[in-house]
Design a protein around this motif. Structure first.
Motif, PDB file in Angstrom:
ATOM      1  N   GLU A 138      -7.578 -14.012  46.457  1.00  0.00           N
ATOM      2  CA  GLU A 138      -6.897 -14.234  45.181  1.00  0.00           C
ATOM      3  C   GLU A 138      -6.329 -12.933  44.623  1.00  0.00           C
ATOM      4  O   GLU A 138      -5.228 -12.904  44.075  1.00  0.00           O
ATOM      5  CB  GLU A 138      -7.857 -14.863  44.170  1.00  0.00           C
ATOM      6  CG  GLU A 138      -7.191 -15.179  42.838  1.00  0.00           C
ATOM      7  CD  GLU A 138      -8.150 -15.821  41.845  1.00  0.00           C
ATOM      8  OE1 GLU A 138      -7.733 -16.058  40.695  1.00  0.00           O
ATOM      9  OE2 GLU A 138      -9.320 -16.076  42.213  1.00  0.00           O
ATOM     10  N   SER A 139      -7.078 -11.841  44.784  1.00  0.00           N
ATOM     11  CA  SER A 139      -6.619 -10.548  44.274  1.00  0.00           C
ATOM     12  C   SER A 139      -5.337 -10.102  44.957  1.00  0.00           C
ATOM     13  O   SER A 139      -4.413  -9.584  44.318  1.00  0.00           O
ATOM     14  CB  SER A 139      -7.707  -9.487  44.479  1.00  0.00           C
ATOM     15  OG  SER A 139      -8.871  -9.819  43.758  1.00  0.00           O
ATOM     16  N   ARG A 140      -5.268 -10.307  46.281  1.00  0.00           N
ATOM     17  CA  ARG A 140      -4.048  -9.926  47.006  1.00  0.00           C
ATOM     18  C   ARG A 140      -2.852 -10.756  46.572  1.00  0.00           C
ATOM     19  O   ARG A 140      -1.747 -10.234  46.393  1.00  0.00           O
ATOM     20  CB  ARG A 140      -4.267 -10.069  48.522  1.00  0.00           C
ATOM     21  CG  ARG A 140      -5.041  -8.929  49.142  1.00  0.00           C
ATOM     22  CD  ARG A 140      -4.972  -9.004  50.661  1.00  0.00           C
ATOM     23  NE  ARG A 140      -5.526 -10.265  51.144  1.00  0.00           N
ATOM     24  CZ  ARG A 140      -6.809 -10.469  51.384  1.00  0.00           C
ATOM     25  NH1 ARG A 140      -7.670  -9.504  51.181  1.00  0.00           N
ATOM     26  NH2 ARG A 140      -7.240 -11.630  51.832  1.00  0.00           N
ATOM     27  N   LEU A 141      -3.046 -12.057  46.393  1.00  0.00           N
ATOM     28  CA  LEU A 141      -1.935 -12.926  45.988  1.00  0.00           C
ATOM     29  C   LEU A 141      -1.458 -12.578  44.585  1.00  0.00           C
ATOM     30  O   LEU A 141      -0.255 -12.605  44.302  1.00  0.00           O
ATOM     31  CB  LEU A 141      -2.363 -14.393  46.080  1.00  0.00           C
ATOM     32  CG  LEU A 141      -2.772 -14.874  47.482  1.00  0.00           C
ATOM     33  CD1 LEU A 141      -3.114 -16.357  47.466  1.00  0.00           C
ATOM     34  CD2 LEU A 141      -1.669 -14.583  48.507  1.00  0.00           C
ATOM     35  N   LEU A 142      -2.378 -12.231  43.708  1.00  0.00           N
ATOM     36  CA  LEU A 142      -2.004 -11.791  42.360  1.00  0.00           C
ATOM     37  C   LEU A 142      -1.222 -10.479  42.431  1.00  0.00           C
ATOM     38  O   LEU A 142      -0.259 -10.277  41.682  1.00  0.00           O
ATOM     39  CB  LEU A 142      -3.245 -11.621  41.487  1.00  0.00           C
ATOM     40  CG  LEU A 142      -3.924 -12.905  41.006  1.00  0.00           C
ATOM     41  CD1 LEU A 142      -5.245 -12.583  40.311  1.00  0.00           C
ATOM     42  CD2 LEU A 142      -3.009 -13.673  40.052  1.00  0.00           C
ATOM     43  N   ALA A 143      -1.629  -9.589  43.332  1.00  0.00           N
ATOM     44  CA  ALA A 143      -0.936  -8.308  43.476  1.00  0.00           C
ATOM     45  C   ALA A 143       0.492  -8.508  43.970  1.00  0.00           C
ATOM     46  O   ALA A 143       1.419  -7.824  43.523  1.00  0.00           O
ATOM     47  CB  ALA A 143      -1.713  -7.406  44.438  1.00  0.00           C
TER      48      ALA A 143
ATOM     49  N   ALA B  34      10.285  -2.018  45.082  1.00  0.00           N
ATOM     50  CA  ALA B  34      11.241  -1.939  46.189  1.00  0.00           C
ATOM     51  C   ALA B  34      10.700  -1.118  47.355  1.00  0.00           C
ATOM     52  O   ALA B  34      11.370  -0.974  48.373  1.00  0.00           O
ATOM     53  CB  ALA B  34      12.551  -1.328  45.691  1.00  0.00           C
ATOM     54  N   THR B  35       9.480  -0.585  47.200  1.00  0.00           N
ATOM     55  CA  THR B  35       8.893   0.231  48.262  1.00  0.00           C
ATOM     56  C   THR B  35       7.779  -0.554  48.944  1.00  0.00           C
ATOM     57  O   THR B  35       7.766  -1.770  48.908  1.00  0.00           O
ATOM     58  CB  THR B  35       8.351   1.548  47.668  1.00  0.00           C
ATOM     59  OG1 THR B  35       7.398   1.238  46.637  1.00  0.00           O
ATOM     60  CG2 THR B  35       9.478   2.370  47.068  1.00  0.00           C
ATOM     61  N   HIS B  36       6.838   0.149  49.549  1.00  0.00           N
ATOM     62  CA  HIS B  36       5.722  -0.522  50.205  1.00  0.00           C
ATOM     63  C   HIS B  36       4.725  -1.055  49.190  1.00  0.00           C
ATOM     64  O   HIS B  36       4.521  -0.476  48.127  1.00  0.00           O
ATOM     65  CB  HIS B  36       4.999   0.433  51.167  1.00  0.00           C
ATOM     66  CG  HIS B  36       5.788   0.745  52.393  1.00  0.00           C
ATOM     67  ND1 HIS B  36       6.386   1.961  52.603  1.00  0.00           N
ATOM     68  CD2 HIS B  36       6.097  -0.007  53.485  1.00  0.00           C
ATOM     69  CE1 HIS B  36       7.017   1.960  53.763  1.00  0.00           C
ATOM     70  NE2 HIS B  36       6.865   0.767  54.311  1.00  0.00           N
ATOM     71  N   LEU B  37       4.096  -2.163  49.556  1.00  0.00           N
ATOM     72  CA  LEU B  37       3.016  -2.749  48.760  1.00  0.00           C
ATOM     73  C   LEU B  37       1.749  -2.664  49.600  1.00  0.00           C
ATOM     74  O   LEU B  37       1.623  -3.319  50.625  1.00  0.00           O
ATOM     75  CB  LEU B  37       3.322  -4.204  48.411  1.00  0.00           C
ATOM     76  CG  LEU B  37       2.196  -4.986  47.731  1.00  0.00           C
ATOM     77  CD1 LEU B  37       1.804  -4.329  46.399  1.00  0.00           C
ATOM     78  CD2 LEU B  37       2.602  -6.430  47.512  1.00  0.00           C
TER      79      LEU B  37
ATOM     80  N   ALA C 204      -1.480   3.330  36.994  1.00  0.00           N
ATOM     81  CA  ALA C 204      -1.209   2.634  35.737  1.00  0.00           C
ATOM     82  C   ALA C 204      -1.610   1.177  35.898  1.00  0.00           C
ATOM     83  O   ALA C 204      -1.547   0.624  36.995  1.00  0.00           O
ATOM     84  CB  ALA C 204       0.274   2.736  35.373  1.00  0.00           C
ATOM     85  N   PHE C 205      -2.040   0.555  34.824  1.00  0.00           N
ATOM     86  CA  PHE C 205      -2.513  -0.818  34.881  1.00  0.00           C
ATOM     87  C   PHE C 205      -1.347  -1.794  34.779  1.00  0.00           C
ATOM     88  O   PHE C 205      -0.618  -1.810  33.786  1.00  0.00           O
ATOM     89  CB  PHE C 205      -3.513  -1.086  33.754  1.00  0.00           C
ATOM     90  CG  PHE C 205      -4.067  -2.490  33.763  1.00  0.00           C
ATOM     91  CD1 PHE C 205      -4.894  -2.920  34.793  1.00  0.00           C
ATOM     92  CD2 PHE C 205      -3.740  -3.386  32.755  1.00  0.00           C
ATOM     93  CE1 PHE C 205      -5.391  -4.208  34.817  1.00  0.00           C
ATOM     94  CE2 PHE C 205      -4.241  -4.689  32.764  1.00  0.00           C
ATOM     95  CZ  PHE C 205      -5.069  -5.091  33.800  1.00  0.00           C
ATOM     96  N   GLU C 206      -1.143  -2.587  35.829  1.00  0.00           N
ATOM     97  CA  GLU C 206      -0.108  -3.617  35.888  1.00  0.00           C
ATOM     98  C   GLU C 206       1.285  -3.072  35.566  1.00  0.00           C
ATOM     99  O   GLU C 206       2.107  -3.739  34.931  1.00  0.00           O
ATOM    100  CB  GLU C 206      -0.465  -4.785  34.969  1.00  0.00           C
ATOM    101  CG  GLU C 206      -1.722  -5.520  35.433  1.00  0.00           C
ATOM    102  CD  GLU C 206      -1.950  -6.840  34.705  1.00  0.00           C
ATOM    103  OE1 GLU C 206      -1.253  -7.088  33.689  1.00  0.00           O
ATOM    104  OE2 GLU C 206      -2.807  -7.614  35.152  1.00  0.00           O
ATOM    105  N   GLN C 207       1.538  -1.844  35.997  1.00  0.00           N
ATOM    106  CA  GLN C 207       2.874  -1.270  35.882  1.00  0.00           C
ATOM    107  C   GLN C 207       3.045  -0.171  36.923  1.00  0.00           C
ATOM    108  O   GLN C 207       2.069   0.325  37.477  1.00  0.00           O
ATOM    109  CB  GLN C 207       3.114  -0.717  34.478  1.00  0.00           C
ATOM    110  CG  GLN C 207       2.128   0.348  34.042  1.00  0.00           C
ATOM    111  CD  GLN C 207       2.351   0.778  32.605  1.00  0.00           C
ATOM    112  OE1 GLN C 207       3.469   0.723  32.094  1.00  0.00           O
ATOM    113  NE2 GLN C 207       1.301   1.196  31.947  1.00  0.00           N
ATOM    114  N   LEU C 208       4.284   0.174  37.197  1.00  0.00           N
ATOM    115  CA  LEU C 208       4.561   1.240  38.145  1.00  0.00           C
ATOM    116  C   LEU C 208       4.396   2.580  37.460  1.00  0.00           C
ATOM    117  O   LEU C 208       4.550   2.695  36.244  1.00  0.00           O
ATOM    118  CB  LEU C 208       5.985   1.096  38.690  1.00  0.00           C
ATOM    119  CG  LEU C 208       6.317  -0.226  39.389  1.00  0.00           C
ATOM    120  CD1 LEU C 208       7.778  -0.243  39.828  1.00  0.00           C
ATOM    121  CD2 LEU C 208       5.399  -0.466  40.580  1.00  0.00           C
ATOM    122  N   ALA C 209       4.068   3.598  38.244  1.00  0.00           N
ATOM    123  CA  ALA C 209       3.928   4.938  37.677  1.00  0.00           C
ATOM    124  C   ALA C 209       5.239   5.376  37.051  1.00  0.00           C
ATOM    125  O   ALA C 209       6.315   5.183  37.616  1.00  0.00           O
ATOM    126  CB  ALA C 209       3.507   5.912  38.772  1.00  0.00           C
TER     127      ALA C 209
END
Length: 201
Positions: A16-21, A31-34, A185-190
């Motif tokens: 579930e954590s991966r799907l949420l991510a 647009a980069t690697h996840l 950062a929490f739920e955001q990009l650096a």
């Protein structure tokens, strides 16, 4: 968190954590690697793990080539054959595989030899103050030589000082992760990145 989860619930939470991510990454316009962590026992016990990741990524417009699955070296892998067999089926999908926290767990060189990932991430405790630690330098140089022979990229994680960065960079490492470069950062990009310059010659 995992210490407070019943063993039977760790697998579902892991998935579930991966799907949420994946959903969050798509919403943020990544647009980069996840990079996604995966517990080795999950890959063995649930054959649908990687296909579900690919399906979710496709539904959110994320290409397989953007996904890096990081295997946690800190979990004991009791059956290398089962694990590598489960992973080998998906090597042609475009997903890249990495060993996370390499040098801090149970598997070590056995995992490197049998799994042969695309990347390894050197554990932060191995690179801490490496510019001043001769034994750590020797170990990292040996790992770099081995990984070059195997065609495996190396990421140095947990970089906190310019001295660490410059020593590792001078040894040929091109990929870094750590507070020196960007803070999580929490739920955001650096929002900010710092790349030490100039590179000493």
């Amino acid at each position: 968190v995992l210490n407070n989860v019943a063993p039977a619930d760790i697998g579902p939470l892991d998935e579930e954590s991966r799907l949420l991510a994946i959903n969050l990454a798509a919403n943020l316009g990544l647009a980069t690697h996840l990079n996604l962590n995966i517990i080795p026992s999950t890959a063995i016990s649930s054959p649908e793990t990687v296909p579900s990741i690919l399906s979710s990524a496709a539904a959110h417009g994320i290409q397989p080539e953007q996904i890096v699955l990081e295997v946690l070296e800190s979990e004991m892998i009791e059956d290398f054959d089962l694990f590598t067999g489960a992973i080998r089926e998906h090597r042609d999908s475009g997903i890249r595989f990495a060993i996370d926290d390499f040098g801090a767990g149970y598997a070590g060189l056995n995992l490197l030899a049998e799994f042969q990932p695309h990347l390894i991430k050197l554990d932060m405790h191995l690179v801490r103050d490496i510019h001043a630690k001769g034994p750590r330098q020797a170990i990292v140089r040996g790992l770099l030589s081995t990984c070059r022979d195997l065609g495996i990229d190396v990421i140095a994680e947990g970089i906190e000082t310019e001295e660490e960065f410059f020593w590792l960079r001078q040894e040929g490492i091109d990929l870094f992760q750590g507070y020196l470069l960007a803070k999580p950062a929490f739920e955001q990009l650096a929002a900010e990145f710092h790349l030490p310059e100039p590179f000493p010659v």
